[in-house]
Design a protein around this motif. Structure first.
Motif, PDB file in Angstrom:
ATOM      1  N   ALA A  96       0.825  -1.205   0.000  1.00 42.74           N
ATOM      2  CA  ALA A  96       0.000   0.000   0.000  1.00 42.74           C
ATOM      3  C   ALA A  96       0.863   1.260   0.000  1.00 42.74           C
ATOM      4  CB  ALA A  96      -0.932  -0.007   1.214  1.00 42.74           C
ATOM      5  N   HIS A  97       2.015   1.190   0.673  1.00 43.61           N
ATOM      6  CA  HIS A  97       2.891   2.361   0.810  1.00 43.61           C
ATOM      7  C   HIS A  97       4.333   1.987   0.480  1.00 43.61           C
ATOM      8  CE1 HIS A  97      -0.443   4.476   2.665  1.00 43.61           C
ATOM      9  NE2 HIS A  97      -0.638   3.389   3.419  1.00 43.61           N
ATOM     10  N   ARG A  98       5.117   2.967   0.068  1.00 40.81           N
ATOM     11  CA  ARG A  98       6.484   2.708  -0.383  1.00 40.81           C
ATOM     12  C   ARG A  98       7.400   2.189   0.712  1.00 40.81           C
ATOM     13  NH1 ARG A  98       8.692   8.911  -0.958  1.00 40.81           N
ATOM     14  NH2 ARG A  98       8.232   9.395   1.198  1.00 40.81           N
ATOM     15  N   ALA A  99       7.242   2.660   1.955  1.00 44.36           N
ATOM     16  CA  ALA A  99       8.148   2.231   3.022  1.00 44.36           C
ATOM     17  C   ALA A  99       8.111   0.716   3.201  1.00 44.36           C
ATOM     18  CB  ALA A  99       7.797   2.937   4.335  1.00 44.36           C
ATOM     19  N   GLU A 100       6.910   0.152   3.187  1.00 48.00           N
ATOM     20  CA  GLU A 100       6.784  -1.300   3.341  1.00 48.00           C
ATOM     21  C   GLU A 100       7.356  -2.029   2.133  1.00 48.00           C
ATOM     22  OE1 GLU A 100       4.262   0.849   3.925  1.00 48.00           O
ATOM     23  OE2 GLU A 100       3.982   0.594   6.091  1.00 48.00           O
ATOM     24  N   ALA A 101       7.107  -1.506   0.933  1.00 46.32           N
ATOM     25  CA  ALA A 101       7.617  -2.152  -0.279  1.00 46.32           C
ATOM     26  C   ALA A 101       9.144  -2.132  -0.305  1.00 46.32           C
ATOM     27  CB  ALA A 101       7.046  -1.476  -1.527  1.00 46.32           C
ATOM     28  N   PHE A 102       9.756  -0.997   0.050  1.00 44.84           N
ATOM     29  CA  PHE A 102      11.216  -0.919   0.086  1.00 44.84           C
ATOM     30  C   PHE A 102      11.798  -1.831   1.159  1.00 44.84           C
ATOM     31  CE2 PHE A 102      11.014   3.136  -2.336  1.00 44.84           C
ATOM     32  CZ  PHE A 102      12.023   2.880  -3.257  1.00 44.84           C
ATOM     33  N   ALA A 103      11.248  -1.796   2.366  1.00 44.02           N
ATOM     34  CA  ALA A 103      11.768  -2.620   3.459  1.00 44.02           C
ATOM     35  C   ALA A 103      11.688  -4.104   3.120  1.00 44.02           C
ATOM     36  CB  ALA A 103      11.011  -2.320   4.756  1.00 44.02           C
ATOM     37  N   ALA A 104      10.564  -4.532   2.600  1.00 41.79           N
ATOM     38  CA  ALA A 104      10.403  -5.944   2.251  1.00 41.79           C
ATOM     39  C   ALA A 104      11.371  -6.350   1.151  1.00 41.79           C
ATOM     40  CB  ALA A 104       8.962  -6.215   1.833  1.00 41.79           C
ATOM     41  N   ALA A 105      11.571  -5.487   0.170  1.00 40.48           N
ATOM     42  CA  ALA A 105      12.510  -5.802  -0.913  1.00 40.48           C
ATOM     43  C   ALA A 105      13.929  -5.930  -0.369  1.00 40.48           C
ATOM     44  CB  ALA A 105      12.438  -4.731  -2.004  1.00 40.48           C
ATOM     45  N   GLU A 106      14.323  -5.021   0.508  1.00 42.87           N
ATOM     46  CA  GLU A 106      15.661  -5.105   1.106  1.00 42.87           C
ATOM     47  C   GLU A 106      15.820  -6.370   1.944  1.00 42.87           C
ATOM     48  OE1 GLU A 106      18.053  -1.528   2.250  1.00 42.87           O
ATOM     49  OE2 GLU A 106      16.004  -0.767   2.537  1.00 42.87           O
ATOM     50  N   PHE A 107      14.809  -6.709   2.709  1.00 44.23           N
ATOM     51  CA  PHE A 107      14.816  -7.933   3.509  1.00 44.23           C
ATOM     52  C   PHE A 107      15.021  -9.150   2.608  1.00 44.23           C
ATOM     53  CE2 PHE A 107      12.058 -11.462   4.992  1.00 44.23           C
ATOM     54  CZ  PHE A 107      12.748 -11.817   6.144  1.00 44.23           C
ATOM     55  N   LEU A 108      14.261  -9.229   1.531  1.00 41.35           N
ATOM     56  CA  LEU A 108      14.382 -10.366   0.620  1.00 41.35           C
ATOM     57  C   LEU A 108      15.763 -10.412  -0.037  1.00 41.35           C
ATOM     58  CD1 LEU A 108      10.831 -10.271  -0.977  1.00 41.35           C
ATOM     59  CD2 LEU A 108      11.779 -12.103   0.462  1.00 41.35           C
ATOM     60  N   MET A 109      16.275  -9.270  -0.443  1.00 41.82           N
ATOM     61  CA  MET A 109      17.597  -9.236  -1.068  1.00 41.82           C
ATOM     62  C   MET A 109      18.679  -9.660  -0.079  1.00 41.82           C
ATOM     63  SD  MET A 109      17.309  -5.907  -3.555  1.00 41.82           S
ATOM     64  CE  MET A 109      16.714  -4.810  -2.284  1.00 41.82           C
ATOM     65  N   ASP A 110      18.586  -9.186   1.175  1.00 43.72           N
ATOM     66  CA  ASP A 110      19.564  -9.580   2.185  1.00 43.72           C
ATOM     67  C   ASP A 110      19.505 -11.078   2.449  1.00 43.72           C
ATOM     68  OD1 ASP A 110      20.519  -6.999   2.459  1.00 43.72           O
ATOM     69  OD2 ASP A 110      19.322  -6.560   4.243  1.00 43.72           O
ATOM     70  N   TYR A 111      18.306 -11.634   2.489  1.00 39.62           N
ATOM     71  CA  TYR A 111      18.154 -13.072   2.680  1.00 39.62           C
ATOM     72  C   TYR A 111      18.789 -13.833   1.506  1.00 39.62           C
ATOM     73  CZ  TYR A 111      16.270 -17.730   2.665  1.00 39.62           C
ATOM     74  OH  TYR A 111      16.168 -19.096   2.611  1.00 39.62           O
ATOM     75  N   LEU A 112      18.477 -13.422   0.282  1.00 42.42           N
ATOM     76  CA  LEU A 112      19.006 -14.116  -0.889  1.00 42.42           C
ATOM     77  C   LEU A 112      20.531 -14.066  -0.922  1.00 42.42           C
ATOM     78  CD1 LEU A 112      16.450 -12.917  -3.564  1.00 42.42           C
ATOM     79  CD2 LEU A 112      16.714 -15.254  -2.720  1.00 42.42           C
ATOM     80  N   LYS A 113      21.103 -12.962  -0.503  1.00 40.57           N
ATOM     81  CA  LYS A 113      22.554 -12.791  -0.541  1.00 40.57           C
ATOM     82  C   LYS A 113      23.264 -13.649   0.504  1.00 40.57           C
ATOM     83  CE  LYS A 113      26.098 -10.466  -2.140  1.00 40.57           C
ATOM     84  NZ  LYS A 113      26.649 -10.759  -3.418  1.00 40.57           N
ATOM     85  N   SER A 114      22.635 -13.853   1.660  1.00 43.67           N
ATOM     86  CA  SER A 114      23.355 -14.509   2.749  1.00 43.67           C
ATOM     87  C   SER A 114      22.836 -15.890   3.145  1.00 43.67           C
ATOM     88  CB  SER A 114      23.363 -13.609   3.987  1.00 43.67           C
ATOM     89  OG  SER A 114      22.040 -13.412   4.433  1.00 43.67           O
ATOM     90  N   ARG A 115      21.569 -16.188   2.933  1.00 45.92           N
ATOM     91  CA  ARG A 115      21.013 -17.432   3.457  1.00 45.92           C
ATOM     92  C   ARG A 115      20.351 -18.351   2.447  1.00 45.92           C
ATOM     93  NH1 ARG A 115      20.711 -16.679   9.113  1.00 45.92           N
ATOM     94  NH2 ARG A 115      22.795 -15.883   9.502  1.00 45.92           N
ATOM     95  N   ALA A 116      19.973 -17.861   1.309  1.00 48.26           N
ATOM     96  CA  ALA A 116      19.314 -18.733   0.334  1.00 48.26           C
ATOM     97  C   ALA A 116      20.274 -19.852  -0.049  1.00 48.26           C
ATOM     98  CB  ALA A 116      18.893 -17.938  -0.896  1.00 48.26           C
TER      99      ALA A 116
END
Length: 144
Positions: A96-116
């Protein structure tokens, strides 16, 4: 969520994701490319365990959707032999809002980089070396 050997069309994937994200006020997209920091990289070889990798990424994407109340999330990650500059992964989030979309995208990218569960090998004219985990990637994931 897709784990695939084939290349993907970032523009087409982003357009389709945005079109399907009804009710979203923000869509964030990111694509990662194979880097050649040394100027000697011939290829990046990415391995994974089919089934395990897809389940792990689906679980973290579901966590992101719930945690940030996303309308939707998309993760595409490639495996196999990729050349310098080729797209390796894509993350898209809609909220609904950009803050949530940005935070979730960063979370997913950090996960993919270190734990996937992917294993990466850099291939140069001198041979091949496995890519070691980086402390900075672990630290980035730790903020979540």
């Amino acid at each position: 969520m897709l784990v695939q050997g084939a290349p993907f069309d970032f523009g087409a994937e982003a357009a389709a994701f945005s079109a399907a994200a009804g009710g979203a006020g923000a869509v964030v997209t990111f694509t990662g490319l194979v880097r050649d920091l040394s100027g000697r990289l011939q290829a990046m070889e990415i391995e994974h365990y089919p089934g395990m990798t897809e389940r792990a990424i689906a679980a973290i994407a579901s966590e992101a959707v719930e945690r940030w109340r996303l309308v939707d999330a998309l993760v595409i990650h490639r495996y196999g032999r990729l050349g310098p500059g080729e797209p390796i992964m894509m993350v898209a989030t809609a909220a609904a809002h950009r803050a949530e979309a940005f935070a979730a995208a960063e979370f997913l990218m950090d996960y993919l980089k270190s734990r996937a569960p992917f294993w990466k090998k850099e291939v140069t004219a001198d041979g091949a070396d496995w890519v070691a985990a980086k402390d900075a990637d672990e630290a980035a994931l730790g903020r979540w």
